[in-house]
Design a protein around this motif. Structure first.
Motif, PDB file in Angstrom:
ATOM      1  N   SER A  74       1.353   4.333  -2.853  1.00 51.25           N
ATOM      2  CA  SER A  74       1.230   5.745  -2.493  1.00 51.25           C
ATOM      3  C   SER A  74       2.468   6.535  -2.910  1.00 51.25           C
ATOM      4  O   SER A  74       2.364   7.635  -3.470  1.00 51.25           O
ATOM      5  N   LEU A  75       3.640   5.965  -2.663  1.00 50.26           N
ATOM      6  CA  LEU A  75       4.879   6.670  -3.007  1.00 50.26           C
ATOM      7  C   LEU A  75       5.082   6.725  -4.522  1.00 50.26           C
ATOM      8  O   LEU A  75       5.622   7.713  -5.049  1.00 50.26           O
ATOM      9  N   GLU A  76       4.649   5.687  -5.227  1.00 51.54           N
ATOM     10  CA  GLU A  76       4.725   5.719  -6.695  1.00 51.54           C
ATOM     11  C   GLU A  76       3.805   6.801  -7.255  1.00 51.54           C
ATOM     12  O   GLU A  76       4.167   7.494  -8.224  1.00 51.54           O
ATOM     13  N   LYS A  77       2.659   6.963  -6.651  1.00 47.82           N
ATOM     14  CA  LYS A  77       1.738   8.031  -7.065  1.00 47.82           C
ATOM     15  C   LYS A  77       2.372   9.400  -6.840  1.00 47.82           C
ATOM     16  O   LYS A  77       2.301  10.277  -7.716  1.00 47.82           O
ATOM     17  N   GLN A 108      14.138   4.406  -1.157  1.00 45.06           N
ATOM     18  CA  GLN A 108      14.352   3.788   0.150  1.00 45.06           C
ATOM     19  C   GLN A 108      13.346   2.662   0.390  1.00 45.06           C
ATOM     20  O   GLN A 108      13.703   1.581   0.871  1.00 45.06           O
ATOM     21  N   HIS A 109      12.080   2.953   0.062  1.00 42.70           N
ATOM     22  CA  HIS A 109      11.045   1.953   0.324  1.00 42.70           C
ATOM     23  C   HIS A 109      11.207   0.754  -0.606  1.00 42.70           C
ATOM     24  O   HIS A 109      11.028  -0.400  -0.183  1.00 42.70           O
ATOM     25  N   GLN A 110      11.534   0.997  -1.859  1.00 40.60           N
ATOM     26  CA  GLN A 110      11.766  -0.125  -2.781  1.00 40.60           C
ATOM     27  C   GLN A 110      12.901  -1.004  -2.283  1.00 40.60           C
ATOM     28  O   GLN A 110      12.809  -2.229  -2.330  1.00 40.60           O
ATOM     29  N   ALA A 111      13.971  -0.379  -1.795  1.00 39.91           N
ATOM     30  CA  ALA A 111      15.102  -1.146  -1.276  1.00 39.91           C
ATOM     31  C   ALA A 111      14.690  -1.982  -0.074  1.00 39.91           C
ATOM     32  O   ALA A 111      15.081  -3.143   0.053  1.00 39.91           O
ATOM     33  N   GLU A 112      13.889  -1.384   0.817  1.00 46.01           N
ATOM     34  CA  GLU A 112      13.420  -2.121   1.996  1.00 46.01           C
ATOM     35  C   GLU A 112      12.587  -3.329   1.596  1.00 46.01           C
ATOM     36  O   GLU A 112      12.610  -4.358   2.278  1.00 46.01           O
ATOM     37  N   GLU A 160       0.831  -1.205   0.000  1.00 47.71           N
ATOM     38  CA  GLU A 160       0.000   0.000   0.000  1.00 47.71           C
ATOM     39  C   GLU A 160       0.867   1.258   0.000  1.00 47.71           C
ATOM     40  O   GLU A 160       0.590   2.216  -0.735  1.00 47.71           O
ATOM     41  N   LEU A 161       1.889   1.259   0.821  1.00 50.49           N
ATOM     42  CA  LEU A 161       2.769   2.419   0.884  1.00 50.49           C
ATOM     43  C   LEU A 161       3.533   2.588  -0.428  1.00 50.49           C
ATOM     44  O   LEU A 161       3.743   3.718  -0.891  1.00 50.49           O
TER      45      LEU A 161
END
Length: 206
Positions: free
Chosen positions: A149-152, A169-173, A145-146
């Motif tokens: 949201s970040l891609e948007k 950062q989120h993709q790496a996580e 979900e996050l």
């Protein structure tokens, strides 16, 4: 002692109010000072005076919200925090305050995030609010979900360095290292003079 320092600072702030009673910043500082001294009624008056002088600054609403929380008025504080975010979405204190006063259920926490996200995307913000958004959203949304949201945010606000940063950062996580490397590499091409992008790509390589 800390109490003596607060009292000394209060004296300086009250002198500044006498010198320039129309300075909203001084009234905001006085409200925070009085809050630290647990003098909440006086703090609320100072916060109200600051808002009367300047009703456009997010800090004024955030400080008033903080005072209201301390005197046991969470619903009124929520409205102040909402006004702060509407005024300037890059307001970490207001975002955290809104979650603290309104996010007592998963549904309400998601409601807060949707509100903050909408304000971040439509305002002429500098982008720091996206850093806070990701920080708080990690405890509310699923990773997928996050990610959506970040891609948007990345699609809608590619002008902001921070949306590139939080997305990589989120993709790496999530273990999406190829995607994270692509985004972080593109960020270095778009913002080559900003140190943050080089830190981001180094983290992905690591």
């Amino acid at each position: 002692t800390q109490g003596d320092a607060a009292t000394e600072r209060e004296a300086v702030l009250r002198h500044l109010v006498e010198v320039d009673p129309a300075d909203a910043w001084t009234h905001r500082e006085l409200a925070m000072n009085l809050t630290r001294q647990s003098r909440f009624e006086e703090a609320e008056r100072a916060a109200d005076e600051a808002l009367a002088l300047d009703a456009r600054t997010a800090a004024g609403f955030t400080i008033k919200g903080d005072v209201l929380v301390r005197i046991g008025k969470p619903h009124e504080a929520t409205e102040c925090y909402r006004s702060a975010v509407r005024s300037w979405a890059d307001a970490p204190g207001a975002i955290h305050g809104l979650l603290d006063t309104h996010g007592d259920t998963p549904e309400k926490r998601k409601e807060v995030l949707e509100f903050v996200e909408s304000e971040l995307l439509k305002q002429a913000a500098v982008g720091d609010g996206f850093l806070t958004f990701r920080e708080v959203a990690r405890a509310v949304l699923t990773p997928t979900e996050l990610l959506r949201s970040l891609e948007k945010a990345h699609r809608m606000r590619p002008d902001l360095l921070q949306v590139w940063s939080v997305l990589s950062q989120h993709q790496a996580e999530m273990g999406l290292l190829d995607d994270a490397l692509l985004i972080s590499r593109q960020a270095t091409e778009r913002f080559p003079r900003l140190p943050r992008v080089w830190l981001d790509i180094s983290i992905v390589h690591q």
